[in-house]
Design a protein around this motif. Structure first.
Motif, PDB file in Angstrom:
ATOM      1  N   PHE A   1       0.817  -1.205   0.000  1.00  0.00           N
ATOM      2  CA  PHE A   1       0.000   0.000   0.000  1.00  0.00           C
ATOM      3  C   PHE A   1       0.855   1.261   0.000  1.00  0.00           C
ATOM      4  N   GLY A   2       2.050   1.175  -0.554  1.00  0.00           N
ATOM      5  CA  GLY A   2       2.951   2.314  -0.593  1.00  0.00           C
ATOM      6  C   GLY A   2       3.013   2.967  -1.955  1.00  0.00           C
ATOM      7  N   PHE A   3       3.228   4.299  -1.957  1.00  0.00           N
ATOM      8  CA  PHE A   3       3.580   5.056  -3.174  1.00  0.00           C
ATOM      9  C   PHE A   3       2.545   4.978  -4.298  1.00  0.00           C
ATOM     10  N   VAL A   4       1.322   4.669  -4.054  1.00  0.00           N
ATOM     11  CA  VAL A   4       0.282   4.513  -5.085  1.00  0.00           C
ATOM     12  C   VAL A   4       0.778   3.566  -6.186  1.00  0.00           C
TER      13      VAL A   4
ATOM     14  N   ARG B   1       7.623   5.180  14.440  1.00  0.00           N
ATOM     15  CA  ARG B   1       7.936   3.850  14.957  1.00  0.00           C
ATOM     16  C   ARG B   1       6.947   2.810  14.443  1.00  0.00           C
ATOM     17  N   VAL B   2       5.684   3.189  14.352  1.00  0.00           N
ATOM     18  CA  VAL B   2       4.667   2.252  13.842  1.00  0.00           C
ATOM     19  C   VAL B   2       4.935   1.948  12.365  1.00  0.00           C
ATOM     20  N   ILE B   3       5.241   2.970  11.585  1.00  0.00           N
ATOM     21  CA  ILE B   3       5.532   2.759  10.159  1.00  0.00           C
ATOM     22  C   ILE B   3       6.725   1.818   9.997  1.00  0.00           C
ATOM     23  N   ALA B   4       7.784   2.066  10.750  1.00  0.00           N
ATOM     24  CA  ALA B   4       8.978   1.214  10.658  1.00  0.00           C
ATOM     25  C   ALA B   4       8.656  -0.217  11.061  1.00  0.00           C
ATOM     26  N   ALA B   5       7.845  -0.393  12.095  1.00  0.00           N
ATOM     27  CA  ALA B   5       7.492  -1.738  12.542  1.00  0.00           C
ATOM     28  C   ALA B   5       6.656  -2.465  11.502  1.00  0.00           C
ATOM     29  N   VAL B   6       5.735  -1.757  10.870  1.00  0.00           N
ATOM     30  CA  VAL B   6       4.891  -2.363   9.831  1.00  0.00           C
ATOM     31  C   VAL B   6       5.745  -2.798   8.643  1.00  0.00           C
ATOM     32  N   GLN B   7       6.673  -1.953   8.228  1.00  0.00           N
ATOM     33  CA  GLN B   7       7.516  -2.277   7.079  1.00  0.00           C
ATOM     34  C   GLN B   7       8.430  -3.467   7.376  1.00  0.00           C
ATOM     35  N   ALA B   8       8.895  -3.592   8.625  1.00  0.00           N
ATOM     36  CA  ALA B   8       9.766  -4.703   8.996  1.00  0.00           C
ATOM     37  C   ALA B   8       8.996  -6.000   9.205  1.00  0.00           C
ATOM     38  N   ASP B   9       7.725  -5.891   9.563  1.00  0.00           N
ATOM     39  CA  ASP B   9       6.913  -7.073   9.873  1.00  0.00           C
ATOM     40  C   ASP B   9       6.639  -7.935   8.642  1.00  0.00           C
ATOM     41  N   GLY B  10       6.353  -7.301   7.513  1.00  0.00           N
ATOM     42  CA  GLY B  10       6.156  -8.044   6.268  1.00  0.00           C
ATOM     43  C   GLY B  10       4.733  -8.431   5.950  1.00  0.00           C
ATOM     44  N   THR B  11       3.770  -8.244   6.885  1.00  0.00           N
ATOM     45  CA  THR B  11       2.377  -8.573   6.571  1.00  0.00           C
ATOM     46  C   THR B  11       1.848  -7.677   5.473  1.00  0.00           C
ATOM     47  N   CYS B  12       2.158  -6.388   5.578  1.00  0.00           N
ATOM     48  CA  CYS B  12       1.776  -5.412   4.557  1.00  0.00           C
ATOM     49  C   CYS B  12       2.862  -4.344   4.525  1.00  0.00           C
ATOM     50  N   TRP B  13       2.737  -3.412   3.623  1.00  0.00           N
ATOM     51  CA  TRP B  13       3.721  -2.332   3.528  1.00  0.00           C
ATOM     52  C   TRP B  13       2.977  -1.028   3.304  1.00  0.00           C
ATOM     53  N   ALA B  14       3.228  -0.049   4.175  1.00  0.00           N
ATOM     54  CA  ALA B  14       2.683   1.299   4.012  1.00  0.00           C
ATOM     55  C   ALA B  14       3.796   2.288   4.281  1.00  0.00           C
TER      56      ALA B  14
END
Length: 455
Positions: A76-79, A405-418
């Motif tokens: 869900f990043g960068f359109v 911190r939430v954005i970084a955690a989401v990107q590292a988790d791998g379930t989704c990307w924002a």
């Protein structure tokens, strides 16, 4: 020898197919050791040739750790959109055919595909059928082409031949643009020799669309040739300028109206969202991406111009060894590239795969999923900052540091990307729903992951 490329191409296709099948369950983005990745691709170039099979195997091994599942349903990043099956297959054929899409002499098929696809695109987007269509790499190139046409027109009306004489000594041009314009507008103005100091910024309303009354006052403020940059789809909020009203104002003052519609212009393709771009047909030039909401393979975008002769005057060139097919400008006449990849085949195939109703359904589904995202995250106690009018959602998780911190955690988790963005002085998570394969289950899984990680 004939069997070798057949076997090689089948191997490549098999790997591409396997990768595409893996996307729904693949980690979307994981931390990468960039130095190790670079080392895997590096080393001295061998003196002797290498067998193609070995080269392909080495490429697959080197690239695999650094691939991002951006074509998958939970990116869900960068359109960023995905890549439709028919369009992907057509793009593979395009590489195999290796056509030079300069004009109808170098590749009659490539130019014919562009003519057909261009007509379909204009019909879907509400752009006049008489407009020209240049097939370019992205909205950076499309905005540059549109603003080059604008530069040609307003200076020609002032009696100045900018293609021959340049800008030194030319009458001054006013460039008016919303304060929340995309950065490609500024870079296009740099590339075209205007510089960014020429921009007269116009304030934006609460959701990011240009303030029409402020635009009216700006146009009244001074005389001289004016280029006005409008927007269909604010990159943060999805908001669209009131295009019809804005274009009428611009033309009343003798100016040129250019619309940057990288993804938002696709609102015109659905009856449910068409009202957001009412009056789009009144503009003079338009920029729109295919690799975003239309889900075409990278790279694919379109530069439209209401005056094909102006478009060609700004972009084309002549050489003694190039013999065109005559008639209307085509191919390299409408872009900054002369040696052009035949992008029209993938566009044609993608539009054929979806059809008119399929394009509309894609737009409507992504908008519905964006609203689902917003509702899910708001219910979890997070702040949805924008009015969700298209496929963009802005979310805050408290102060800027916590949001980061939430954005970084989401990107590292791998379930989704924002990704993250700064809007109105705040750091926010930006969620763009653009992929044709995204489902309600993907959104719910992503909301659950974001909620878990934010806690």
């Amino acid at each position: 020898m004939a069997e070798e490329p057949n076997r090689l191409f089948r191997t490549a296709a098999d790997h591409a197919t396997g990768y595409r099948r893996s996307l729904p369950g693949r980690p979307v983005g994981v931390p990468v050791d960039q130095e190790a990745l670079t080392r895997a691709f590096s080393g001295p170039l061998s003196r002797d040739p290498s067998p193609p099979e070995r080269v392909l195997a080495e490429l697959l091994a080197a690239a695999e750790p650094g691939l991002v599942a951006s074509a998958g349903p939970r990116y869900f990043g960068f359109v960023v959109g995905g890549a439709l099956p028919a369009a992907t297959a057509a793009d593979m054929l395009t590489a195999g055919w290796d056509q030079l899409a300069t004009n109808a002499v170098t590749s009659p098929a490539a130019i014919a595909a562009e003519a057909a696809a261009g007509a379909w695109l204009k019909d879907l987007l509400g752009i006049p059928a008489s407009a020209s269509t240049g097939f370019v790499t992205g909205c950076q190139a499309a905005n540059t082409a549109g603003l080059a046409a604008a530069r040609h027109r307003v200076l020609a009306e002032a009696g100045w031949d900018v293609e021959r004489r340049g800008l030194l000594g030319a009458p001054p041009i006013r460039v008016i643009a919303g304060e929340e314009r995309h950065g490609t507008i500024d870079r296009s103005l740099r590339l075209l020799g205007f510089g960014t100091d020429v921009i007269e910024p116009v304030p934006a309303g609460p959701n990011g669309a240009i303030d029409i009354e402020a635009l009216r006052m700006s146009l009244r403020a001074a005389s001289g040739p004016a280029i006005v940059c409008l927007q269909a789809g604010n990159v943060n909020t999805g908001a669209c300028d009131r295009l019809g009203e804005a274009c009428e104002l611009v033309h009343r003052h003798g100016g040129w109206a250019h619309v940057d519609g990288a993804f938002g212009l696709w609102a015109a393709a659905s009856p449910a969202t068409r009202h957001l771009v009412d009056g789009v047909e009144l503009a003079d030039s338009w920029a729109c991406d295919g690799h975003k909401w239309l889900n075409l393979p990278y790279d694919s975008a379109f530069a439209f111009c209401a005056r094909p002769d102006v478009h060609a005057a700004a972009m084309s060139y002549a050489a003694a060894y190039l013999t065109g097919s005559g008639g209307a400008p085509v191919g390299a006449d409408l872009t900054a590239e002369s040696s052009r990849r035949a992008r029209g085949f993938a566009v044609w195939a993608g539009l054929r795969e979806l059809g008119r109703d399929g394009v509309a359904a894609l737009v409507e589904r992504c908008c519905a999923l964006a609203r689902r995202f917003a509702q899910g995250l708001a219910s979890a106690g997070f702040e949805v900052v924008n009015e969700v009018v298209l496929n963009q959602v802005l979310v805050g998780f408290g102060d800027d540091a916590r949001t980061e911190r939430v954005i970084a955690a989401v990107q590292a988790d791998g379930t989704c990307w924002a990704g993250g963005t700064t809007w109105r002085g705040r750091r926010l998570m930006r969620i763009s729903v653009s992929n044709a394969t995204t489902t309600e289950a993907d959104v719910d899984l992503s909301v659950a992951a974001i909620t878990r990680l934010a806690a």
